[in-house]
Design a protein around this motif. Structure first.
Motif, PDB file in Angstrom:
ATOM      1  N   GLY A 180       0.787  -1.225   0.000  1.00  0.00           N
ATOM      2  CA  GLY A 180       0.000   0.000   0.000  1.00  0.00           C
ATOM      3  C   GLY A 180       0.816   1.270   0.000  1.00  0.00           C
ATOM      4  N   GLY A 181       2.075   1.177  -0.422  1.00  0.00           N
ATOM      5  CA  GLY A 181       2.894   2.380  -0.464  1.00  0.00           C
ATOM      6  C   GLY A 181       4.375   2.091  -0.370  1.00  0.00           C
ATOM      7  N   ARG A 182       5.071   3.061   0.216  1.00  0.00           N
ATOM      8  CA  ARG A 182       6.529   2.970   0.326  1.00  0.00           C
ATOM      9  C   ARG A 182       6.949   1.852   1.266  1.00  0.00           C
ATOM     10  N   VAL A 183       8.059   1.228   0.910  1.00  0.00           N
ATOM     11  CA  VAL A 183       8.631   0.142   1.704  1.00  0.00           C
ATOM     12  C   VAL A 183      10.076   0.502   2.035  1.00  0.00           C
ATOM     13  N   LEU A 184      10.447   0.270   3.252  1.00  0.00           N
ATOM     14  CA  LEU A 184      11.839   0.446   3.666  1.00  0.00           C
ATOM     15  C   LEU A 184      12.436  -0.944   3.824  1.00  0.00           C
ATOM     16  N   TRP A 185      13.490  -1.182   3.092  1.00  0.00           N
ATOM     17  CA  TRP A 185      14.163  -2.474   3.134  1.00  0.00           C
ATOM     18  C   TRP A 185      15.417  -2.323   3.988  1.00  0.00           C
ATOM     19  N   VAL A 186      15.503  -3.066   5.077  1.00  0.00           N
ATOM     20  CA  VAL A 186      16.732  -3.103   5.867  1.00  0.00           C
ATOM     21  C   VAL A 186      17.654  -4.036   5.095  1.00  0.00           C
ATOM     22  N   ASP A 187      18.446  -3.439   4.231  1.00  0.00           N
ATOM     23  CA  ASP A 187      19.243  -4.200   3.268  1.00  0.00           C
ATOM     24  C   ASP A 187      20.403  -4.923   3.931  1.00  0.00           C
ATOM     25  N   GLU A 188      21.070  -4.258   4.851  1.00  0.00           N
ATOM     26  CA  GLU A 188      22.185  -4.894   5.559  1.00  0.00           C
ATOM     27  C   GLU A 188      22.249  -4.389   6.993  1.00  0.00           C
ATOM     28  N   ARG A 194       5.611  -0.456   5.108  1.00  0.00           N
ATOM     29  CA  ARG A 194       6.177  -1.759   5.464  1.00  0.00           C
ATOM     30  C   ARG A 194       7.674  -1.619   5.639  1.00  0.00           C
ATOM     31  N   ILE A 195       8.207  -2.371   6.588  1.00  0.00           N
ATOM     32  CA  ILE A 195       9.652  -2.529   6.747  1.00  0.00           C
ATOM     33  C   ILE A 195       9.944  -3.993   6.435  1.00  0.00           C
ATOM     34  N   ARG A 196      10.938  -4.201   5.608  1.00  0.00           N
ATOM     35  CA  ARG A 196      11.243  -5.543   5.137  1.00  0.00           C
ATOM     36  C   ARG A 196      12.725  -5.824   5.346  1.00  0.00           C
ATOM     37  N   PHE A 235       8.347  -8.758  13.363  1.00  0.00           N
ATOM     38  CA  PHE A 235       8.463  -9.175  11.968  1.00  0.00           C
ATOM     39  C   PHE A 235       7.869 -10.569  11.796  1.00  0.00           C
ATOM     40  N   VAL A 236       7.249 -10.790  10.659  1.00  0.00           N
ATOM     41  CA  VAL A 236       6.673 -12.097  10.328  1.00  0.00           C
ATOM     42  C   VAL A 236       7.216 -12.525   8.975  1.00  0.00           C
ATOM     43  N   PRO A 237       7.278 -13.838   8.733  1.00  0.00           N
ATOM     44  CA  PRO A 237       7.782 -14.299   7.430  1.00  0.00           C
ATOM     45  C   PRO A 237       6.883 -13.838   6.280  1.00  0.00           C
ATOM     46  N   LEU A 238       7.496 -13.501   5.179  1.00  0.00           N
ATOM     47  CA  LEU A 238       6.801 -13.186   3.935  1.00  0.00           C
ATOM     48  C   LEU A 238       7.040 -14.386   3.039  1.00  0.00           C
ATOM     49  N   LEU A 239       6.003 -15.122   2.779  1.00  0.00           N
ATOM     50  CA  LEU A 239       6.165 -16.444   2.180  1.00  0.00           C
ATOM     51  C   LEU A 239       6.256 -16.431   0.657  1.00  0.00           C
ATOM     52  N   TYR A 240       7.062 -15.541   0.148  1.00  0.00           N
ATOM     53  CA  TYR A 240       7.373 -15.537  -1.272  1.00  0.00           C
ATOM     54  C   TYR A 240       8.790 -16.067  -1.453  1.00  0.00           C
ATOM     55  N   GLN A 241       9.023 -16.725  -2.563  1.00  0.00           N
ATOM     56  CA  GLN A 241      10.390 -17.081  -2.933  1.00  0.00           C
ATOM     57  C   GLN A 241      10.944 -15.931  -3.743  1.00  0.00           C
TER      58      GLN A 241
END
Length: 147
Positions: free
Chosen positions: A76-84, A114-116, A135-141
């Motif tokens: 639903g919008g912007r996502v922040l990815w904690v890349d490292e 969302r934070i991923r 945090f919960v698992p995101l069940l995509y490969q």
């Protein structure tokens, strides 16, 4: 303590990133030139990546984090990815990752939907922390193609 990276952090960041990419925590290694380029992008104010230094109580470099910005219709919008997240071995287990994630949730709560993050399946300490932090698992490969 957590603070944005500044030009004086270049060597510490490059050293820690080299240690991170020499570890079992990553699948694909990167060159020092890539690490330097990312640092340069951060210093240039790229809207896609932010870098933060994690410091101990005395102000010594204890680790770093890279945060990447993206968008997801599903979220639903912007996502922040904690890349490292990298924490020097001597500073692990004292709450720096928890402090970082609390900081991220607070700083970006009104800016992203969302934070991923990624985590190695066998990194039980990180998995436990991330679950405690909500945090919960995101069940995509995930699939990639490098260009």
């Amino acid at each position: 303590m957590i603070r944005p990276m500044n030009p004086g952090d270049r060597q510490a960041y490059i050293s820690m990133a080299a240690a991170f990419y020499a570890s079992d925590a990553v699948i694909k290694k990167v060159t020092v030139q890539v690490v330097e380029s990312v640092f340069d992008d951060i210093m240039a104010g790229s809207p896609h990546i932010e870098g933060y230094m994690l410091l101990d109580e005395a102000g010594a470099d204890a680790g770093y984090a890279l945060l990447a910005h993206s968008f997801s219709q599903e979220a639903g919008g912007r996502v922040l990815w904690v890349d490292e997240i990298y924490i020097r071995p001597e500073y692990r287990g004292i709450g720096l990752a928890k402090e970082l994630l609390s900081f991220v949730k607070t700083q970006f709560a009104c800016k992203v939907k969302r934070i991923r993050l990624d985590v190695e399946a066998d990194n039980m300490n990180a998995l436990g922390l991330y679950k405690k932090m909500g945090f919960v698992p995101l069940l995509y490969q995930q699939m990639i193609i490098d260009l």
